[in-house]
Design a protein around this motif. Structure first.
Motif, short mmCIF file in Angstrom:
data_model
loop_
_atom_site.label_atom_id
_atom_site.label_comp_id
_atom_site.label_asym_id
_atom_site.label_seq_id
_atom_site.Cartn_x
_atom_site.Cartn_y
_atom_site.Cartn_z
N PRO A 1 -4.65 8.19 -2.67
CA PRO A 1 -4.95 6.87 -3.24
C PRO A 1 -4.14 5.77 -2.56
O PRO A 1 -2.93 5.94 -2.32
CB PRO A 1 -4.56 7.03 -4.72
N THR A 2 -4.80 4.66 -2.29
CA THR A 2 -4.12 3.58 -1.56
C THR A 2 -2.87 3.10 -2.27
O THR A 2 -1.84 2.84 -1.64
CB THR A 2 -5.10 2.39 -1.38
N ALA A 3 -2.93 2.99 -3.60
CA ALA A 3 -1.77 2.51 -4.36
C ALA A 3 -0.58 3.43 -4.17
O ALA A 3 0.56 2.98 -4.02
CB ALA A 3 -2.13 2.39 -5.84
N ALA A 4 -0.82 4.75 -4.17
CA ALA A 4 0.28 5.70 -3.98
C ALA A 4 0.83 5.62 -2.56
O ALA A 4 2.05 5.68 -2.35
CB ALA A 4 -0.22 7.12 -4.28
N ALA A 5 -0.04 5.49 -1.56
CA ALA A 5 0.41 5.40 -0.17
C ALA A 5 1.23 4.13 0.05
O ALA A 5 2.25 4.16 0.75
CB ALA A 5 -0.79 5.43 0.77
N LEU A 6 0.79 3.01 -0.53
CA LEU A 6 1.55 1.77 -0.38
C LEU A 6 2.88 1.83 -1.10
O LEU A 6 3.88 1.26 -0.64
CB LEU A 6 0.71 0.59 -0.90
N THR A 7 2.92 2.52 -2.24
CA THR A 7 4.19 2.71 -2.94
C THR A 7 5.16 3.51 -2.08
O THR A 7 6.35 3.17 -1.97
CB THR A 7 3.96 3.44 -4.28
N PHE A 8 4.65 4.57 -1.45
CA PHE A 8 5.49 5.37 -0.55
C PHE A 8 5.94 4.53 0.64
O PHE A 8 7.10 4.64 1.08
CB PHE A 8 4.73 6.60 -0.07
N LEU A 9 5.06 3.69 1.15
CA LEU A 9 5.40 2.81 2.28
C LEU A 9 6.62 1.95 1.95
O LEU A 9 7.51 1.76 2.78
CB LEU A 9 4.21 1.93 2.62
N LEU A 10 6.68 1.43 0.72
CA LEU A 10 7.78 0.55 0.34
C LEU A 10 9.02 1.34 -0.08
O LEU A 10 10.16 0.92 0.19
CB LEU A 10 7.35 -0.35 -0.82
N ALA A 11 8.83 2.49 -0.74
CA ALA A 11 9.98 3.22 -1.30
C ALA A 11 10.73 4.01 -0.23
O ALA A 11 11.97 4.06 -0.25
CB ALA A 11 9.50 4.16 -2.41
N ALA A 12 10.00 4.65 0.69
CA ALA A 12 10.63 5.58 1.65
C ALA A 12 11.77 4.93 2.44
O ALA A 12 12.85 5.52 2.57
CB ALA A 12 9.58 6.16 2.59
N PRO A 13 11.59 3.72 3.00
CA PRO A 13 12.70 3.14 3.77
C PRO A 13 13.78 2.49 2.90
O PRO A 13 14.84 2.13 3.42
CB PRO A 13 12.01 2.08 4.63
N ALA A 14 13.52 2.34 1.61
CA ALA A 14 14.45 1.57 0.75
C ALA A 14 15.37 2.45 -0.08
O ALA A 14 16.48 2.02 -0.42
CB ALA A 14 13.64 0.65 -0.18
N VAL A 15 14.94 3.65 -0.43
CA VAL A 15 15.71 4.46 -1.38
C VAL A 15 15.98 5.86 -0.86
O VAL A 15 16.34 6.75 -1.63
CB VAL A 15 15.00 4.55 -2.75
#
Length: 321
Positions: A115-129
Motif C-alpha cells: 500500500p502506498t501509505a505504508a511505503a511512504l511511511t517507511f520512506l519517512l521513518a527509515a532514515p529518521a529513527v
C-alpha cells in the motif's frame, strides 16, 4: 514514449549539473575565489556523503524487484492499510537506511504491491529513527537521553501521521511511476533483471541527487552567518529558521545530530525540529522524490511533511525537553 520520459529527465538532470561541475572544477583562476571554493567543497561533500547510501538503496530496490515475490510484502503487513502504516513506521526503527536510499526502496515497494501509505511511511521513518541515527544522536548529545527519545517519538509520529494523511487525502494520480514490475520479463533471468533495474534506478536517482547537491551547496554558501545570530533569540522564529536550514543544508541523517549539537545558541526544541525535518524534507530528497514519483507529488508531499514534522517536533520538544 511516455514511460521513457522520466528516464530521459533523470539522465538530463544527471548530465547538466555534472557538466557544470566539470566546468567549475576545471576552470581557471577566476574560479578559485573563496566562495566558489566553499561551494565546490559543499557540493562534493553532500554528493559523496549521500552516494554510498544511494548505491545501497538502489541495490536493495533492484534486489526487491528481481528476487522477492510480491506475496511476501502482502503477508508481512496487515491487510488494512490503516494498520499497515504504523507497522511500516516501526519497521524503520529496526532497518538502517538513509533518506537517499529510502526513496528507491519505497518506489520498489509500491511497484511490488505494498500500500502506498505504508511505503511512504517507511520512506519517512527509515532514515529518521533507525539504530544508526539514534546512536549518532546519543553520541552527539552525551548525557541527554531525552534528546534521543524525543527524536524517536517526534520522527515516528510525523511518519505515521503522513501515512494516515495519505490514506485520507492522497490520490493515486499524483504518483507518476513506471509501470508495475511483475518479476522477470521473458528472455531475462532474475540476475539480468537485477542488473537492469539497478542500472536504471541508479542513473535516474543519481541525476536528481547531483541536482539537489548543487542547490544545497548554493544555499550553504549564500546564507549569511550573521542571520544565525539574529534569529536565535526568538523561540518561534528559531524553530522555523532551523526547519528551513534543515531543508537547505541537506545533511545526511547519520550526521545531522552533530550539526544540531553545534547550534548551541538555539533552544533544544529548535534543534530537535532540525533533526526531525532534515531526514524527511531536504533539497536533495525533494529532488529524488521528484525524479522517482513526479514533481507534482514531490511538491505536495514535501510541503505537507514539513508542516507535520515541525508540529510533531515542537509538541515533543515542549513535552520532553
Amino acid at each position: 514514449m511516455r514511460s521513457a520520459t522520466p528516464a530521459l529527465l533523470g539522465r538530463a538532470a544527471f548530465a547538466v549539473p555534472v557538466a557544470a561541475g566539470a566546468v567549475v572544477l576545471a576552470g581557471g583562476r577566476w574560479l578559485d575565489s573563496p566562495a566558489l571554493s566553499a561551494w565546490r567543497t559543499v557540493l562534493v561533500a553532500v554528493a559523496l556523503q549521500a552516494l554510498p547510501f544511494l548505491v545501497l538503496g538502489t541495490l536493495l530496490s533492484a534486489a526487491i524487484n528481481a528476487f522477492v515475490p510480491a506475496w511476501v510484502f502482502r503477508r508481512a503487513l496487515p491487510a488494512r492499510p490503516a494498520l499497515a502504516v504504523p507497522v511500516a513506521g516501526a519497521a524503520g526503527v529496526v532497518l538502517p537506511g538513509c533518506e537517499c536510499a529510502s526513496v528507491p526502496v519505497a518506489g520498489s515497494l509500491i511497484r511490488r504491491g505494498v500500500p502506498t501509505a505504508a511505503a511512504l511511511t517507511f520512506l519517512l521513518a527509515a532514515p529518521a529513527v533507525n539504530p544508526v541515527v539514534l546512536t549518532a544522536t546519543a553520541v552527539a548529545f552525551p548525557g541527554s537521553p531525552e534528546v534521543v527519545l524525543a527524536r524517536l517519538l517526534a520522527s515516528l509520529a510525523a511518519a505515521v501521521t503522513m501515512g494516515w494523511l495519505w490514506l485520507a487525502f492522497g490520490r493515486p494520480e499524483w504518483l507518476r511511476m513506471r509501470p508495475p514490475a511483475t518479476g522477470p520479463r521473458p528472455g531475462h533471468s532474475r540476475l539480468e533483471e537485477f542488473r537492469l533495474g539497478f542500472q536504471h534506478d541508479f542513473l535516474h536517482a543519481g541525476g536528481f541527487l547531483v541536482l539537489g547537491a548543487v542547490a544545497a551547496a548554493t544555499f550553504n554558501v549564500a546564507l549569511p552567518r550573521t542571520v544565525l545570530e539574529e534569529v536565535s533569540g526568538s523561540p518561534w522564529l528559531s524553530v522555523l529558521f532551523l526547519a528551513l536550514l534543515a531543508v537547505v543544508l541537506a545533511v545526511c541523517s547519520e550526521a545531522d545530530a552533530f550539526v544540531a549539537a553545534s547550534l548551541t545558541g538555539f533552544s533544544p526544541t529548535a534543534r530537535l525540529v532540525f533533526m526531525v525535518v532534515g531526514p524527511m524534507v531536504d533539497l536533495k530528497l525533494i529532488a529524488l522524490q521528484a525524479g522517482t514519483f513526479g514533481t507534482g507529488f514531490a511538491a505536495r508531499f514535501a510541503t505537507a511533511t514539513a508542516v507535520v514534522a515541525v508540529v510533531c517536533g515542537v509538541l515533543t520538544g515542549w513535552w520532553l525537553l
